[in-house]
Design an enzyme around this catalytic site. Structure first.
Site, short mmCIF file in Angstrom:
data_model
loop_
_atom_site.label_atom_id
_atom_site.label_comp_id
_atom_site.label_asym_id
_atom_site.label_seq_id
_atom_site.Cartn_x
_atom_site.Cartn_y
_atom_site.Cartn_z
CG ASP A 1 -0.90 5.03 4.85
OD1 ASP A 1 -1.59 4.05 4.53
OD2 ASP A 1 0.29 4.94 5.22
CD GLU A 2 -1.94 2.20 8.38
OE1 GLU A 2 -2.97 1.51 8.43
OE2 GLU A 2 -0.80 1.70 8.35
NE ARG B 1 1.20 -7.50 11.44
CZ ARG B 1 1.02 -6.73 10.39
NH1 ARG B 1 1.94 -5.87 10.04
NH2 ARG B 1 -0.08 -6.81 9.65
CD GLN C 1 -3.50 -4.79 8.56
OE1 GLN C 1 -2.51 -4.72 9.29
NE2 GLN C 1 -3.41 -4.65 7.25
CE LYS D 1 -0.73 0.46 5.00
NZ LYS D 1 0.02 1.70 5.17
CB THR D 2 3.99 2.27 1.76
OG1 THR D 2 3.45 1.91 3.03
CG2 THR D 2 4.80 3.54 1.89
#
Length: 713
Positions: A217-218, A596, A248, A33-34
């Site tokens: 973002d987020e 993770r 998330q 995504k980044t």
């Protein structure tokens, strides 16, 4: 252009090259995504659709903002210095600095971090003679911040009982005190900025016309006020590119509204939803477990992670007799992994509650395995740094009472508690700052406090015109801080930290170039406040990483242990009590924990656990039952099923074999000396059979069955 778009998969390419429309990008864990966000910005500028000044990019940490800026600089040959890239708080601070008069703030307004806000509330309660046991300061801070994050001022707050009415009155007093001192807390930054844009149409129109593209973002972590702020700025036709993962969303306790993503889909996206589902981090079995878990949540926008990296290893599951047994197993596995060439820094131990770390840390220490607790005390929160910053804050704003109280008697100057009480009472009566009220003190208190005021004034004169690093160095030395720590037994580390503060000031000046409104000192103090809540792991010895699942978000490791998977612990009992919403938030947290892991994942639980000084008998987490059996490799040796009483619950898959006379794990027994107890583990057979029994007040006892007379209850 071909280089810019090279190696993007089809959904990533679609997202990056969207026409000028609102869009919601559902970006799964490890889906890049980044990269999509930064490439989207670079593509918009490279195709001349917008210049750097027409972009507003919102991240959730200062670290993420810096990474985005660095990536952009590498992607496009454009000066990114003028771009608005930062956190909600950082961007609001920037806007308020530029328009402080319109916002009703002094030019040098300071930001209260969490500790400063708590100190101010404590001081307020004391001045008003309010019982801080009936109105705990931390709870009052939470009450104030929660209202601000909903966009509710004290004047609009509703109270349905006398207790809440009193808290609303204290909220009002707190607002008055902040305005008088010229300080703002974190929640105030956003609320004050929102109110400014809402009421000031020319200013609002200016920013609406300036920002043509808004990228967030987020997005799943935004709260109600942040969403409203974005709506204000997007009101002039700007196109919003929202990137997030509703699976998330784990910060409901901070006010995050997972429902904002559904609202955005309804209000803006209108079908422009792109799902990034290809995962570049984890092996297939790990992703299959994550997908199986999260599908049990009902209110989802929906996606399914996949990878072309192969299935990888099965998920290793271990059920221990106790938390000590669990820790021993984990540490032995870690030692084996390290012997096999896995770097300790690529091994993470995750836990739901920080209380769990003690047993793990003790076992790691005992076995001489280096470890680091991720999220320890942060640089800007260390005592000596806070003291130095308080002196610097007083140079910029003498009316800052929180900074005044922190250092008025540090290093000690003989200013007693009674003198400070009198000073605070005088300031309250005169509706002035402590600094200004000091002139009215007489006698010994007037002399000692007056000497402190003269010191601050002298520092202000001596540092005027100095470069920021020299100013910081001068204040540290002349305030007496450096000498104080030189004489302390363990002061060397603190002196090194103070030296590092000078380095930080020098780096800040080098990095920032042109300083914004208020000058270098105000900008540096703002940076310190904004970054006080963020932690960056230090360099040094390779070490196993310990952290809460919340702290693990955004990180990834080759090997992950998810520990303490028991009902009431993970999912946490507080969340279970909140009904379906609480349980779904816990499941999202479990989803974050699972994703993770890159290569190997362990899930562990214990039948008994010491928590908060008490032995707790545990039932395996319901989340373990949601992972398909075919994905698991159970490391316990199964006992043959010989009775109808489950030993470990559904997860264990077996039953406890009796050691003698029908005794088995989980059975209640009575002993003539120790009283009632519960069998928690067994070993041996026949004449060598022993059982471990928890007798409550009498503690844990190992008893040889050949001699002990235990009666089943």
């Amino acid at each position: 252009m071909s280089d810019l778009l090279a190696n993007l998969n089809s959904p990533q390419l679609q997202a990056v090259t969207l026409p000028p429309v609102h869009a919601l990008i559902l970006a799964g864990a490890g889906s890049g995504k980044t990269r999509v966000l930064t490439t989207r910005i670079a593509w918009l500028m490279s195709t001349n659709q917008v210049g750097p000044h027409g972009i507003l990019a919102v991240t959730f940490t200062n670290k993420a903002a810096k990474e985005m800026t660095a990536r952009l600089s590498a992607l496009v040959p454009i000066n990114t210095r003028g771009m608005w890239i930062g956190t909600f708080h950082g961007l609001c601070n920037r806007l308020l600095r530029a328009h402080y008069r319109e916002a009703g703030l002094p030019q040098t307004f300071q930001i209260l971090d969490t500790a400063d806000q708590l100190a101010m509330v404590k001081r307020l309660l004391k001045n008003l003679n309010v019982d801080d046991e009936k109105y705990p300061p931390r709870e009052l801070c939470h009450f104030i911040n929660a209202h601000k994050e909903q966009g509710i001022r004290a004047a609009q707050a509703e109270a349905y009982d006398n207790y809440t009415q009193k808290r609303v009155e204290l909220y009002t007093e707190y607002e008055n005190q902040c305005n008088r001192e010229g300080v703002v807390d974190f929640a105030e930054l956003l609320l004050r900025c929102y109110e400014l844009l809402q009421r000031n149409e020319p200013l609002r129109r200016h920013y609406q016309e300036r920002f043509r593209y808004i990228l967030v973002d987020e997005f799943q972590d935004t709260n109600k006020l942040q969403y409203a702020w974005l709506q204000l700025l997007a009101g002039g036709g700007a196109k919003v590119f929202a990137v997030g993962d509703d699976d998330q969303s784990i910060y409901a306790f901070r006010g995050a509204e997972v429902g904002n993503m559904r609202d955005f889909e309804r209000d803006y996206a209108a079908g422009n939803i792109i799902r990034l589902e290809q995962n570049y981090r984890s092996h297939g079995n790990i992703l299959a477990a994550a997908n199986a878990l999260i599908k049990n949540n009902r209110e989802r926008l929906g996606k399914n992670l996949w990878t072309d990296a192969g299935d990888g290893e099965p998920i290793r599951a271990f059920e221990a007799y106790s938390d000590l047994d669990e820790a021993r197993f984990i540490v032995e596995e870690i030692r084996e992994l390290v012997r096999d060439g896995i770097s300790p820094t690529q091994i993470a131990l995750l836990y739901r509650s920080n209380a769990q770390s003690r047993v793990l840390e003790n076992e790691l220490f005992t076995k001489n395995v280096p470890y680091k607790v991720y999220g320890g005390l942060r640089f800007f929160e260390r005592q000596e740094i806070k003291h130095a910053l308080a002196y610097l804050r007083l140079l910029g704003n003498p009316d800052d009472d929180t900074a005044f109280l922190r250092v008025v008697n540090f290093p000690t100057r003989g200013i007693g508690a009674r003198s400070l009480e009198n000073l605070q009472a005088t300031a309250h009566q005169c509706n002035s700052s402590l600094y200004n009220a000091a002139a009215s003190l007489t006698g010994k208190a007037g002399q000692t406090v007056g000497a402190f005021i003269r010191l601050v004034e002298q520092l202000r004169v001596e540092t005027e015109g100095l470069p920021l690093p020299e100013m910081v160095e001068h204040v540290i030395e002349k305030s007496g801080l450096a000498q104080h720590y030189r004489t302390e037994k363990d002061g060397q580390d603190r002196l090194e930290n103070l030296d590092e503060l000078i380095n930080a000031a020098a780096t800040f000046v080098d990095d920032e170039g042109a300083i914004g409104e208020g000058g270098a000192l105000v900008s540096f103090l703002t940076l310190a406040s904004l970054e006080a809540g963020e932690h960056q792991a230090g360099e040094g010895q390779e070490a196993v990483q310990l952290m809460s699942v919340h702290a693990a978000k955004g990180l990834e490791f080759d090997v992950v242990f998810i520990t303490g998977l028991e009902q009431g612990l993970f999912p946490h009992e507080n969340s279970i009590n909140q009904g379906r919403d609480g349980l779904e938030e816990e499941r999202r947290l479990m989803y974050v924990a699972v994703t993770r892991a890159r290569q190997r994942l362990y899930v562990t639980c214990a039948q008994t656990r010491m928590l908060h000084g008490q032995t707790r008998y545990c039932v395996p987490s319901s989340f373990l039952d949601e992972i398909p059996e075919n994905l698991l490799r159970k490391l316990n040796k199964k006992a043959e099923p010989v009775a109808s009483t489950p030993a470990f619950g559904q997860f264990g898959g077996g039953y406890a074999e009796p050691v003698s006379g029908g005794l088995r794990i989980g059975m209640a027994v009575e002993h003539a000396k120790f009283g009632l107890g519960v069998i928690v583990s067994t070993e041996g057979r026949g004449a060598d059979a022993r059982v471990q029994v928890n007798f409550g007040g009498s503690g844990m006892k190992w008893l040889a069955l050949e001699y002990a007379k235990l009666t089943p209850v």
